[in-house]
Scaffold this motif. Sequence first.
Motif, PDB file in Angstrom:
ATOM      1  N   PRO A 436     131.228  28.332 -94.545  1.00  0.00           N
ATOM      2  CA  PRO A 436     132.511  27.628 -94.380  1.00  0.00           C
ATOM      3  C   PRO A 436     133.015  27.549 -92.950  1.00  0.00           C
ATOM      4  N   ALA A 437     132.509  28.391 -92.052  1.00  0.00           N
ATOM      5  CA  ALA A 437     132.972  28.368 -90.667  1.00  0.00           C
ATOM      6  C   ALA A 437     132.132  27.456 -89.781  1.00  0.00           C
ATOM      7  N   VAL A 438     131.100  26.834 -90.339  1.00  0.00           N
ATOM      8  CA  VAL A 438     130.205  25.981 -89.556  1.00  0.00           C
ATOM      9  C   VAL A 438     130.526  24.516 -89.807  1.00  0.00           C
ATOM     10  N   ALA A 439     130.952  23.806 -88.761  1.00  0.00           N
ATOM     11  CA  ALA A 439     131.230  22.377 -88.885  1.00  0.00           C
ATOM     12  C   ALA A 439     129.972  21.552 -88.670  1.00  0.00           C
ATOM     13  N   GLU A 440     129.191  21.903 -87.657  1.00  0.00           N
ATOM     14  CA  GLU A 440     127.948  21.195 -87.342  1.00  0.00           C
ATOM     15  C   GLU A 440     126.915  22.216 -86.882  1.00  0.00           C
ATOM     16  N   ALA A 441     125.653  21.893 -87.110  1.00  0.00           N
ATOM     17  CA  ALA A 441     124.576  22.782 -86.683  1.00  0.00           C
ATOM     18  C   ALA A 441     123.377  21.958 -86.241  1.00  0.00           C
ATOM     19  N   ALA A 442     122.717  22.422 -85.199  1.00  0.00           N
ATOM     20  CA  ALA A 442     121.486  21.782 -84.729  1.00  0.00           C
ATOM     21  C   ALA A 442     120.493  22.878 -84.381  1.00  0.00           C
ATOM     22  N   VAL A 443     119.288  22.737 -84.882  1.00  0.00           N
ATOM     23  CA  VAL A 443     118.247  23.747 -84.658  1.00  0.00           C
ATOM     24  C   VAL A 443     117.106  23.111 -83.885  1.00  0.00           C
ATOM     25  N   VAL A 444     116.712  23.741 -82.792  1.00  0.00           N
ATOM     26  CA  VAL A 444     115.617  23.225 -81.961  1.00  0.00           C
ATOM     27  C   VAL A 444     114.642  24.356 -81.644  1.00  0.00           C
ATOM     28  N   ALA A 445     113.503  23.964 -81.114  1.00  0.00           N
ATOM     29  CA  ALA A 445     112.453  24.939 -80.806  1.00  0.00           C
ATOM     30  C   ALA A 445     112.594  25.470 -79.386  1.00  0.00           C
ATOM     31  N   ARG A 446     112.304  26.758 -79.231  1.00  0.00           N
ATOM     32  CA  ARG A 446     112.218  27.379 -77.908  1.00  0.00           C
ATOM     33  C   ARG A 446     110.820  27.977 -77.780  1.00  0.00           C
ATOM     34  N   PRO A 447     110.145  27.732 -76.672  1.00  0.00           N
ATOM     35  CA  PRO A 447     108.794  28.296 -76.497  1.00  0.00           C
ATOM     36  C   PRO A 447     108.812  29.813 -76.652  1.00  0.00           C
ATOM     37  N   ASP A 448     107.767  30.345 -77.273  1.00  0.00           N
ATOM     38  CA  ASP A 448     107.679  31.776 -77.510  1.00  0.00           C
ATOM     39  C   ASP A 448     106.229  32.213 -77.272  1.00  0.00           C
ATOM     40  N   GLU A 449     106.052  33.231 -76.428  1.00  0.00           N
ATOM     41  CA  GLU A 449     104.699  33.667 -76.073  1.00  0.00           C
ATOM     42  C   GLU A 449     103.913  34.140 -77.285  1.00  0.00           C
ATOM     43  N   GLN A 450     104.558  34.809 -78.209  1.00  0.00           N
ATOM     44  CA  GLN A 450     103.844  35.363 -79.360  1.00  0.00           C
ATOM     45  C   GLN A 450     103.626  34.331 -80.465  1.00  0.00           C
ATOM     46  N   TRP A 451     104.679  33.547 -80.780  1.00  0.00           N
ATOM     47  CA  TRP A 451     104.630  32.671 -81.941  1.00  0.00           C
ATOM     48  C   TRP A 451     104.413  31.204 -81.593  1.00  0.00           C
ATOM     49  N   GLY A 452     104.404  30.882 -80.325  1.00  0.00           N
ATOM     50  CA  GLY A 452     104.285  29.480 -79.916  1.00  0.00           C
ATOM     51  C   GLY A 452     105.644  28.828 -79.791  1.00  0.00           C
ATOM     52  N   GLU A 453     106.397  28.802 -80.866  1.00  0.00           N
ATOM     53  CA  GLU A 453     107.773  28.295 -80.865  1.00  0.00           C
ATOM     54  C   GLU A 453     108.590  29.117 -81.855  1.00  0.00           C
ATOM     55  N   ARG A 454     109.879  29.227 -81.551  1.00  0.00           N
ATOM     56  CA  ARG A 454     110.809  29.880 -82.468  1.00  0.00           C
ATOM     57  C   ARG A 454     112.104  29.065 -82.507  1.00  0.00           C
ATOM     58  N   PRO A 455     112.783  29.034 -83.660  1.00  0.00           N
ATOM     59  CA  PRO A 455     114.022  28.245 -83.750  1.00  0.00           C
ATOM     60  C   PRO A 455     115.210  28.917 -83.072  1.00  0.00           C
ATOM     61  N   VAL A 456     116.034  28.074 -82.469  1.00  0.00           N
ATOM     62  CA  VAL A 456     117.321  28.491 -81.908  1.00  0.00           C
ATOM     63  C   VAL A 456     118.379  27.581 -82.513  1.00  0.00           C
ATOM     64  N   ALA A 457     119.499  28.149 -82.941  1.00  0.00           N
ATOM     65  CA  ALA A 457     120.555  27.378 -83.589  1.00  0.00           C
ATOM     66  C   ALA A 457     121.750  27.195 -82.662  1.00  0.00           C
ATOM     67  N   PHE A 458     122.235  25.960 -82.586  1.00  0.00           N
ATOM     68  CA  PHE A 458     123.457  25.635 -81.846  1.00  0.00           C
ATOM     69  C   PHE A 458     124.529  25.303 -82.886  1.00  0.00           C
ATOM     70  N   ILE A 459     125.640  26.003 -82.801  1.00  0.00           N
ATOM     71  CA  ILE A 459     126.669  25.937 -83.833  1.00  0.00           C
ATOM     72  C   ILE A 459     127.975  25.397 -83.263  1.00  0.00           C
ATOM     73  N   GLU A 460     128.549  24.419 -83.969  1.00  0.00           N
ATOM     74  CA  GLU A 460     129.896  23.945 -83.661  1.00  0.00           C
ATOM     75  C   GLU A 460     130.807  24.470 -84.768  1.00  0.00           C
TER      76      GLU A 460
END
Length: 520
Positions: A436-460
């Motif tokens: 209920p406290a999240v109006a908008e959300a966007a998830v993108v990839a960030r390079p990660d040495e171990q996993w290749g990519e990992r998700p990062v969430a941007f929250i409005e």
Amino acid sequence: MKHSFQALSPARFLSRAAAVYGDRVAVVDGRDRFTYADLYRRARQLAGALIGLDLRPGDRVAVLSANRHEVLEAHYGVPFADGVLVTVNSRLGAAEIAHILRHSGAGILICSPSLGQLAEKAAAESRRDITVVHIGDEYERLLEQATLYEAVVSDELAAVAVNYTSGTTGAPKGVIYSHRGAYLQALAMAFHAGLTADSTYLWTLPMFHCNGWCFTWAVTAAAGTHVCLETVGKDAVWSEIEAHDVTHLCAAPTVLSMIAPGDEDPDHGHGRSIWVGVGGAPPAPAVLARARARGLRVTHLYGMTETYGPVVINEWQSRWDELPEEQRDRLAARQGVGNIVSEPVRVVNEAGIDIPADAVTLGEIALRGNNITPGYLNDSAATESAVPDGWLRTGDLAVRHPDGYIEIRDRAKDVIISGGENLTSVEIEQALLAHPAVAEAAVVARPDEQWGERPVAFIEPVGQTPVTADELRTHLLERIARFKVPDAFEFGRLPRTATGKVQKFALKQRLHAPHGGRPA
């Protein structure tokens, strides 16, 4: 018997509306009211004025304005003059507008008062000889002095408009709309939205965006009432809804979230039933539930500039009304099936073969039909690349359900590949939006040495509602697998295009910036 063929053109909807409903209110714009007879006369005056400015058949006329009655007039006056309409995103900068003016070859630019200086600057930077017409006294004098004119379209495959893409992955491309395609798409929108002569349509969607998804012509086809709104805000939208008994509107998900927030009890919409067409990112079930509480009947639409707006519609089936609310919301968040004038939607693999309808296998959406652009202006290479085999590839990844309805899972370029697993940002975003406290959300990839990519969430966040990364992690662990939970969260306003789409490329750039954010 003589051949009775007549070329299709969306401008003809105004001719009919004026003949049948001439005394009905066509447009409400602040204190201004225009009947269909008024709108028809003004459109023909505009056509005569444009010809007086040396407009020739096929010449481009650009319009730079927020939602005003003059923009509607241009949707009819320009084709009445046998010209091609170029509606320009009113939130662009001078250099971007100059590029559009130069690329489209526009010789006339009509602009609203608040954008006059920007229009003059863009015209100068375009290095073209452009006549700038300022809405207000200058525009009205041109109409008053003009001879009424209405060209008869002879080639329905000729361009009626050129719309420019958002340019999030490069220079914006000019997407050609034919008279035939716009006519049929407008009829599809009128049909699916259930527009009638008693409908009142609120312009929360920019008219410059895909010609307002062709509702600029669809509302007139039904002889409904257009209510113009230059600046969209929650109070402004509800004020217009209540003042004019609005029955229909279209919006990006961000506008839907704005008018149906989660931080308060419903204070608008009691006793109303308003059809809302929502495009862009799939609406989260939680947002749909909040909208329903305010009398907003949301229909999810899917399309792109290349498809004249919505080419796919989540066509609701009455048997679903008996299902539990949570299940109904999941069904309502799907994209659906092709609209009534489109070819059946396909979801294909890399070889162009249809994927199984198992709700699991991912493929790319492929489209074909009358409401697909005939091509990009002056860019045959891009046209051939987008349509390799007669089917337009959209770049969106989806699954097909056993009932034939499609559901988008991600943009092809936004899939996050982590440790060999494909994570879809849409799934994570929808789980976040259930908070209920999240109006908008966007998830993108960030390079990660171990996993290749990992998700990062941007929250409005919703208003000033506090929420922490730990709260969101706990919330997500109840809904998705642990390996899908983002490694980090960042809070604040999300960057958007002028049409409300979140600019994920900007978020990715933020992650890679030397001084870039360090999410929680």
